[in-house]
Design a protein around this motif. Structure first.
Motif, mmCIF file in Angstrom:
data_model
loop_
_atom_site.group_PDB
_atom_site.id
_atom_site.type_symbol
_atom_site.label_atom_id
_atom_site.label_comp_id
_atom_site.label_asym_id
_atom_site.label_seq_id
_atom_site.Cartn_x
_atom_site.Cartn_y
_atom_site.Cartn_z
ATOM 1 N N GLU A 62 0.853 -1.194 0.000
ATOM 2 C CA GLU A 62 0.000 0.000 0.000
ATOM 3 C C GLU A 62 0.883 1.237 0.000
ATOM 4 N N ILE A 63 0.540 2.168 -0.855
ATOM 5 C CA ILE A 63 1.215 3.468 -0.923
ATOM 6 C C ILE A 63 0.178 4.553 -0.644
ATOM 7 N N ASN A 64 0.516 5.463 0.279
ATOM 8 C CA ASN A 64 -0.347 6.613 0.554
ATOM 9 C C ASN A 64 0.267 7.868 -0.067
ATOM 10 N N LEU A 65 -0.581 8.738 -0.558
ATOM 11 C CA LEU A 65 -0.140 10.014 -1.098
ATOM 12 C C LEU A 65 -0.521 11.141 -0.137
ATOM 13 N N ASP A 66 0.284 12.194 -0.108
ATOM 14 C CA ASP A 66 -0.034 13.364 0.711
ATOM 15 C C ASP A 66 -1.361 13.974 0.274
ATOM 16 N N HIS A 67 -2.106 14.549 1.225
ATOM 17 C CA HIS A 67 -3.399 15.142 0.903
ATOM 18 C C HIS A 67 -3.209 16.440 0.117
ATOM 19 N N GLY A 68 -4.246 16.777 -0.658
ATOM 20 C CA GLY A 68 -4.164 17.998 -1.440
ATOM 21 C C GLY A 68 -5.336 18.155 -2.389
ATOM 22 N N ASP A 69 -5.138 18.960 -3.419
ATOM 23 C CA ASP A 69 -6.167 19.249 -4.414
ATOM 24 C C ASP A 69 -6.554 17.983 -5.179
ATOM 25 N N PRO A 70 -7.846 17.697 -5.331
ATOM 26 C CA PRO A 70 -8.261 16.434 -5.966
ATOM 27 C C PRO A 70 -7.749 16.264 -7.394
ATOM 28 N N LEU A 71 -7.718 17.332 -8.183
ATOM 29 C CA LEU A 71 -7.243 17.187 -9.561
ATOM 30 C C LEU A 71 -5.764 16.817 -9.574
ATOM 31 N N ALA A 72 -4.974 17.485 -8.752
ATOM 32 C CA ALA A 72 -3.545 17.173 -8.678
ATOM 33 C C ALA A 72 -3.324 15.754 -8.170
ATOM 34 N N LEU A 73 -4.131 15.314 -7.207
ATOM 35 C CA LEU A 73 -3.973 13.959 -6.660
ATOM 36 C C LEU A 73 -4.421 12.912 -7.670
ATOM 37 N N ALA A 74 -5.473 13.175 -8.429
ATOM 38 C CA ALA A 74 -5.895 12.229 -9.472
ATOM 39 C C ALA A 74 -4.806 12.100 -10.527
ATOM 40 N N ASP A 75 -4.178 13.221 -10.893
ATOM 41 C CA ASP A 75 -3.047 13.172 -11.823
ATOM 42 C C ASP A 75 -1.932 12.299 -11.266
ATOM 43 N N GLN A 76 -1.658 12.436 -9.975
ATOM 44 C CA GLN A 76 -0.573 11.666 -9.369
ATOM 45 C C GLN A 76 -0.885 10.175 -9.340
ATOM 46 N N VAL A 77 -2.128 9.809 -9.037
ATOM 47 C CA VAL A 77 -2.514 8.394 -9.057
ATOM 48 C C VAL A 77 -2.364 7.832 -10.473
ATOM 49 N N PHE A 78 -2.834 8.580 -11.443
ATOM 50 C CA PHE A 78 -2.735 8.212 -12.861
ATOM 51 C C PHE A 78 -1.280 7.921 -13.248
ATOM 52 N N LEU A 79 -0.377 8.809 -12.847
ATOM 53 C CA LEU A 79 1.038 8.643 -13.191
ATOM 54 C C LEU A 79 1.720 7.594 -12.326
ATOM 55 N N PHE A 80 1.283 7.473 -11.070
ATOM 56 C CA PHE A 80 1.878 6.482 -10.168
ATOM 57 C C PHE A 80 1.654 5.065 -10.685
ATOM 58 N N LYS A 81 0.448 4.760 -11.109
ATOM 59 C CA LYS A 81 0.164 3.422 -11.621
ATOM 60 C C LYS A 81 1.085 3.092 -12.791
ATOM 61 N N ARG A 82 1.229 4.042 -13.689
ATOM 62 C CA ARG A 82 2.091 3.866 -14.852
ATOM 63 C C ARG A 82 3.543 3.618 -14.415
ATOM 64 N N THR A 83 3.975 4.363 -13.418
ATOM 65 C CA THR A 83 5.350 4.255 -12.938
ATOM 66 C C THR A 83 5.622 2.899 -12.307
ATOM 67 N N VAL A 84 4.740 2.458 -11.421
ATOM 68 C CA VAL A 84 4.960 1.191 -10.711
ATOM 69 C C VAL A 84 4.947 0.014 -11.675
ATOM 70 N N ARG A 85 4.048 0.046 -12.648
ATOM 71 C CA ARG A 85 4.044 -1.035 -13.639
ATOM 72 C C ARG A 85 5.395 -1.106 -14.358
#
Length: 446
Positions: free
Chosen positions: A208-231
């Motif tokens: 499990e990876i947690n991300l710092d809290h913040g603006d939803p659009l910025a966090l959705a972008d980070q989740v989108f890119l994180f999945k790509r990165t980990v794969r």
């Protein structure tokens, strides 16, 4: 040249970029777009992509009905300068930029998931409010297995063994995959992805990876890119990282829990009153989640596999009970000070499109605040003992979504009808497949 385009050009110059990956998240949450040589990329103009990309299913097919123009027109992709990042694994200096989908009249393309989230956030802005989110993502590392008929297995770690049993919160079990996580952290840091905590979850090689809290659009972008990165990191270490909600029989599912709060123009958390007690807005937000989450389930459980996770006694929610620091509930309120009071939505699987899951959760809470919906009483016992309150299958969930007018008004009728048709097409395609269980137990016994 506008300021957005100037900032992009300057960044590309400063980093000696030779190629640009122009990305949009599709309805599944995958990266679509084009790779363009730097010298041919014009950030002021953007580029073009067929609008039909936004109506594709996870298999690359389309619904029977056309939800975009029959002429198969293009839409414009306009870069968001705030999303420009390096591609750490590229051999040549490469940039990745998330683009917004825009019609040629300048209006937002209403099927683009990123625009859908922006649409919901604008509702909050019109009330002088801002939403804050923090996602928690669970995923499995698994052995490379190109044959999809063979069940997945955990990968071999640095001790040359697979994990034995479940290793919740084990430090040594995480260290088994140091080669993966060391690179993951480096690549995430290079992209400005704000990783908080890494833990070993209940499942075998489940993290499990947690991300710092913040603006939803910025966090959705980070989740989108994180999945790509980990794969990408996993593949380079001869394993897969999977974000399926339930990839292995007998193992826990993988969730994306979403912590949510709302602040006013002064940054004050409106979920708490001046004396620190819970506010009406807090209770109404929960009431909205309890009322509208069943209809929004296709955004939190978007595939047939998603519903395998949502079963009793699997550490996943089956109903809409809420409680203080009660992990058996679908809606949990963690212990915190008044300024950090928040609601954790535990329904979403990690297989979601992060833009749509965040949009849906915030939309349900918004409706609750607008309609002043009172929640149930908080639960102190086990919610696993409570009755099911959620759709049990994807086809039931789609029917419920298509009948919910308040969500259609907030998301837009065109988007809801298109999304429902995409999910119906995916369900039909799945239903054509005969499973090994059916062949094993029905072939000669019925």
């Amino acid at each position: 040249m506008n300021h957005n385009a100037q900032a992009i050009q300057q960044w590309l110059d400063d980093h000696h970029i030779t190629e640009v990956e122009c990305l949009i998240p599709d309805m599944t949450g995958l990266a679509r777009g084009k790779i363009v040589p730097r010298h041919k990329y014009n950030p002021a103009e953007g580029l073009r992509l067929p609008e039909a990309v936004l109506s594709m299913t996870v298999t690359g097919d389309y619904p029977e009905q056309d939800f975009t123009a029959v002429s198969d027109p293009d839409m414009r992709l306009i870069p968001d300068a705030s999303t420009i990042r390096p591609v750490p694994w590229a051999k040549e200096p490469t940039a990745q930029i998330i683009h917004d989908c825009v019609n040629f009249d300048g209006s937002d393309a209403d099927l683009a998931p990123r625009n859908v989230l922006k649409r919901i956030l604008k509702l909050y802005e019109q009330q002088g409010l801002s939403a804050i989110v923090a996602p928690e993502m669970e995923f499995y590392l698994v052995e490379v297995q190109p044959d999809e008929d063979i069940p997945l297995r955990p990968p071999v770690g640095r001790t040359r063994r697979t994990e034995a049993g479940m290793q919740s919160f084990s430090i040594d079990a995480v260290n088994e995959y140091d080669d993966v996580f060391d690179v993951m952290y480096d690549w995430c840091e290079a992209q400005g992805l704000a990783l908080d905590t890494l833990i070993h979850e209940m499942g075998t090689a489940q993290m499990e990876i947690n991300l710092d809290h913040g603006d939803p659009l910025a966090l959705a972008d980070q989740v989108f890119l994180f999945k790509r990165t980990v794969r990408e990191v996993a593949i380079r270490n001869n394993m897969y990282a999977t974000f399926m909600a339930k990839p292995m029989q007998g193992q826990p599912g993988s969730a994306m829990h979403i912590h949510q709060s709302v602040v006013d123009a002064d940054g004050r958390n409106i979920f708490s009153q001046a004396d620190g007690s819970p506010s009406d807005a807090f209770l109404h937000f929960i009431g909205g989640l309890q009322t509208y989450l069943p209809a929004a389930m296709p955004f939190f459980a978007p595939y047939v596999n998603s519903y395998r996770r949502l079963s009793r006694f699997t550490s996943a929610p089956i109903n809409l009970s809420w409680g203080y620091d009660n992990r058996t509930c679908g809606l949990r309120v963690p212990h915190s000070g008044p300024e950090a009071r928040r609601v954790e939505n535990r329904l979403a699987g990690v297989d979601v499109n992060p833009y749509l899951a965040m949009a849906a959760s915030l939309a349900c809470g918004y409706l609750g605040m607008q309609q002043r919906i009172a929640p149930s009483e908080p639960l102190s016992g086990s919610a696993y003992e409570q009755p099911h309150q959620l759709p049990r299958h994807l086809d039931d969930a789609i029917d419920t979504l298509l009948k919910c007018q308040p969500l259609a008004e907030i998301f837009g009728e065109h988007f809801i009808q298109t999304y429902g048709a995409i999910k119906e097409a995916e369900y039909r395609e799945y239903f054509d497949v005969i499973s090994p269980w059916e062949r094993r137990f029905l072939l000669l016994h019925v």
